[in-house]
Design a protein around this motif. Sequence first.
Motif, PDB file in Angstrom:
ATOM      1  N   GLY A 312      44.028  40.543  23.826  1.00 31.49           N
ATOM      2  CA  GLY A 312      43.180  41.727  23.777  1.00 31.49           C
ATOM      3  C   GLY A 312      41.839  41.499  24.455  1.00 31.49           C
ATOM      4  O   GLY A 312      41.323  42.368  25.164  1.00 31.49           O
ATOM      5  N   VAL A 313      41.266  40.323  24.249  1.00 31.73           N
ATOM      6  CA  VAL A 313      39.997  39.983  24.905  1.00 31.73           C
ATOM      7  C   VAL A 313      40.175  39.937  26.425  1.00 31.73           C
ATOM      8  O   VAL A 313      39.342  40.446  27.184  1.00 31.73           O
ATOM      9  CB  VAL A 313      39.479  38.622  24.387  1.00 31.73           C
ATOM     10  N   VAL A 314      41.275  39.331  26.867  1.00 32.62           N
ATOM     11  CA  VAL A 314      41.560  39.271  28.304  1.00 32.62           C
ATOM     12  C   VAL A 314      41.709  40.687  28.867  1.00 32.62           C
ATOM     13  O   VAL A 314      41.244  40.987  29.969  1.00 32.62           O
ATOM     14  CB  VAL A 314      42.827  38.442  28.578  1.00 32.62           C
ATOM     15  N   GLY A 315      42.354  41.568  28.088  1.00 37.35           N
ATOM     16  CA  GLY A 315      42.498  42.948  28.530  1.00 37.35           C
ATOM     17  C   GLY A 315      41.161  43.625  28.789  1.00 37.35           C
ATOM     18  O   GLY A 315      41.017  44.419  29.723  1.00 37.35           O
ATOM     19  N   LEU A 316      40.165  43.300  27.967  1.00 36.56           N
ATOM     20  CA  LEU A 316      38.837  43.887  28.151  1.00 36.56           C
ATOM     21  C   LEU A 316      38.094  43.278  29.338  1.00 36.56           C
ATOM     22  O   LEU A 316      37.254  43.934  29.958  1.00 36.56           O
ATOM     23  CB  LEU A 316      38.006  43.687  26.877  1.00 36.56           C
ATOM     24  N   LEU A 317      38.403  42.026  29.649  1.00 38.32           N
ATOM     25  CA  LEU A 317      37.699  41.328  30.728  1.00 38.32           C
ATOM     26  C   LEU A 317      38.348  41.499  32.097  1.00 38.32           C
ATOM     27  O   LEU A 317      37.683  41.378  33.128  1.00 38.32           O
ATOM     28  CB  LEU A 317      37.593  39.830  30.404  1.00 38.32           C
ATOM     29  N   VAL A 318      39.658  41.758  32.123  1.00 40.45           N
ATOM     30  CA  VAL A 318      40.380  41.771  33.395  1.00 40.45           C
ATOM     31  C   VAL A 318      39.892  42.830  34.388  1.00 40.45           C
ATOM     32  O   VAL A 318      40.003  42.622  35.598  1.00 40.45           O
ATOM     33  CB  VAL A 318      41.908  41.916  33.141  1.00 40.45           C
ATOM     34  N   PRO A 319      39.313  43.969  33.953  1.00 38.85           N
ATOM     35  CA  PRO A 319      38.809  44.920  34.958  1.00 38.85           C
ATOM     36  C   PRO A 319      37.771  44.319  35.896  1.00 38.85           C
ATOM     37  O   PRO A 319      37.642  44.763  37.039  1.00 38.85           O
ATOM     38  CB  PRO A 319      38.195  46.037  34.104  1.00 38.85           C
ATOM     39  N   ARG A 320      37.030  43.310  35.428  1.00 36.74           N
ATOM     40  CA  ARG A 320      36.031  42.683  36.295  1.00 36.74           C
ATOM     41  C   ARG A 320      36.688  41.965  37.470  1.00 36.74           C
ATOM     42  O   ARG A 320      36.042  41.721  38.492  1.00 36.74           O
ATOM     43  CB  ARG A 320      35.195  41.688  35.479  1.00 36.74           C
ATOM     44  N   VAL A 321      37.958  41.620  37.299  1.00 35.25           N
ATOM     45  CA  VAL A 321      38.708  40.973  38.377  1.00 35.25           C
ATOM     46  C   VAL A 321      39.586  41.981  39.106  1.00 35.25           C
ATOM     47  O   VAL A 321      39.649  41.994  40.335  1.00 35.25           O
ATOM     48  CB  VAL A 321      39.580  39.830  37.820  1.00 35.25           C
ATOM     49  N   ALA A 322      40.262  42.844  38.338  1.00 34.75           N
ATOM     50  CA  ALA A 322      41.249  43.756  38.925  1.00 34.75           C
ATOM     51  C   ALA A 322      40.632  44.741  39.899  1.00 34.75           C
ATOM     52  O   ALA A 322      41.177  44.978  40.992  1.00 34.75           O
ATOM     53  CB  ALA A 322      41.982  44.507  37.812  1.00 34.75           C
ATOM     54  N   GLY A 323      39.491  45.341  39.529  1.00 37.53           N
ATOM     55  CA  GLY A 323      38.868  46.317  40.412  1.00 37.53           C
ATOM     56  C   GLY A 323      38.444  45.718  41.750  1.00 37.53           C
ATOM     57  O   GLY A 323      38.844  46.216  42.810  1.00 37.53           O
ATOM     58  N   PRO A 324      37.623  44.659  41.741  1.00 40.52           N
ATOM     59  CA  PRO A 324      37.255  44.030  43.023  1.00 40.52           C
ATOM     60  C   PRO A 324      38.453  43.510  43.815  1.00 40.52           C
ATOM     61  O   PRO A 324      38.464  43.577  45.043  1.00 40.52           O
ATOM     62  CB  PRO A 324      36.339  42.871  42.582  1.00 40.52           C
ATOM     63  N   LEU A 325      39.480  42.982  43.109  1.00 33.08           N
ATOM     64  CA  LEU A 325      40.665  42.482  43.800  1.00 33.08           C
ATOM     65  C   LEU A 325      41.379  43.621  44.520  1.00 33.08           C
ATOM     66  O   LEU A 325      41.768  43.492  45.691  1.00 33.08           O
ATOM     67  CB  LEU A 325      41.605  41.819  42.799  1.00 33.08           C
ATOM     68  N   LEU A 326      41.531  44.746  43.839  1.00 31.61           N
ATOM     69  CA  LEU A 326      42.177  45.913  44.430  1.00 31.61           C
ATOM     70  C   LEU A 326      41.385  46.422  45.626  1.00 31.61           C
ATOM     71  O   LEU A 326      41.956  46.782  46.662  1.00 31.61           O
ATOM     72  CB  LEU A 326      42.313  47.007  43.366  1.00 31.61           C
ATOM     73  N   ASP A 327      40.082  46.422  45.501  1.00 35.08           N
ATOM     74  CA  ASP A 327      39.229  46.899  46.579  1.00 35.08           C
ATOM     75  C   ASP A 327      39.272  45.956  47.784  1.00 35.08           C
ATOM     76  O   ASP A 327      39.168  46.392  48.938  1.00 35.08           O
ATOM     77  CB  ASP A 327      37.794  47.025  46.064  1.00 35.08           C
ATOM     78  N   ARG A 328      39.443  44.655  47.525  1.00 35.38           N
ATOM     79  CA  ARG A 328      39.381  43.656  48.590  1.00 35.38           C
ATOM     80  C   ARG A 328      40.712  43.459  49.312  1.00 35.38           C
ATOM     81  O   ARG A 328      40.762  43.389  50.537  1.00 35.38           O
ATOM     82  CB  ARG A 328      38.903  42.324  48.022  1.00 35.38           C
TER      83      ARG A 328
END
Length: 451
Positions: A312-328
């Motif tokens: 659950g904690v990872v789920g809350l933190l993963v947007p910090r990686v997923a969004g920039p990764l998707l954009d890049r």
Amino acid sequence: MSASTDAVRGGTVHVADDSRRVSVLLGMLFGLAGMGSSSVAVALPILGPDLGVGPGIAAWAISLYVLMLAVTTAVYGRISDLVGVRAPLLVGLVLMSLGALVAALAPSFGVLLGARVLQGAGAAAVPTLGVAILSARYTGSVRALAFGRLAGVAAAVSCLGPLAGGVVEGLLGWRAVMALPLLGILVVPFLWRALTAGGTGARLDIVGAVLVAVTAAGMVLLVQSPSAGTTVATVGAVLIVLGVPAVTVSVRRRPHGFLPVEVVRNSVVVRSAIAAAAVPASWFALLIALPAVLLADGWEAWQVGLAMVPSGVVGLLVPRVAGPLLDRIGAARSLATAGVVSTVALLVAALGAHRVSAVVLVAAIVLVTFAFGVGQPALSAAVGDAVEPEVRGVALGIGTLLFLVGGSVGSAVVAGLGGPLGMDGAVACLAVLPVLGLLVLAPTLRRSPRG
């Protein structure tokens, strides 16, 4: 000049803040829809005897919910193309809340099943329309971050479902667990301004909608048949045999009807959805496998819920990686990344199940939660960018349908093969699925530019 720059910066900050608020609220709704399965799973051993049914029959309280959740996603997507997202989302949330209330008060198991069907049909509005709202409202890196945040919050809330269900059941009983999705209706006032009316104004192709829903039901039933029995398999096969040619004829006769031909023939939509389906298959499989292994090893339900907290904690933190990764790197490569991580997670989980190691199992579900947080927004971006705005809702609905069918595949494989092969063997077999997804995605990967 400086005033103009400050105005632009102020506008950018406002959009970013708005996207953060809207995506978190939609993620909470998405998570509550997922919690409709994950929290109820903890209550099944209690509600079954209380309503006079055995474990196999009691499991239909989850199966029918998942069935309706998958079947009606495309319907909501198409309706949103025609009338906007406000009305269908409100209708869906009302149905979800009403179903949860009736389920909590159900005097018999038959009434409970009917309520769960209603609840699933309502909850299906959230995944598709949530993504449609973000697709229409934001662009570029802001949208990528919003997609990632929605998926991350949804994953976190869903992963905490067993803990919430165990605590609530212990304090208030299984009926209170059934009522948890009622919390979703409280989010509506905070989302109201983000909900748009409008749409193309065209009439809904009701025949096409029914045919797609029936065919989708056949897919889900056939997938669940290894654990549900031959009758379910037969019904699913019949619905598919009758539904597929009927849908084909319907699309040819009405190329701009419920299922537009431009969506059906769009290879990016189809390949992305098929490849992405391996991610929820892995996620749902481990949401079942981890509790099953730990409970068999003598753990209490609340302890299993605590074991899910890291994911659950990872789920809350993963947007910090997923969004920039998707954009890049773009949607296709993000989907491929999610597929690779899913394969690794399943292999790690197979090792953990074989050794009955809680640490290894928790590591596996953390990995698959990361994969879900990357894969779901990547699918949304891939499908949303591949079609015109007037058919974006139904395209996202079809993508979400296949995404949820993938979840049914994962749960069915674990439930069906977990007995004869053991949980480690069943999970290891499922590791082939993300690899197949990567093969399907390969042509899109070769053609797609970086983000």
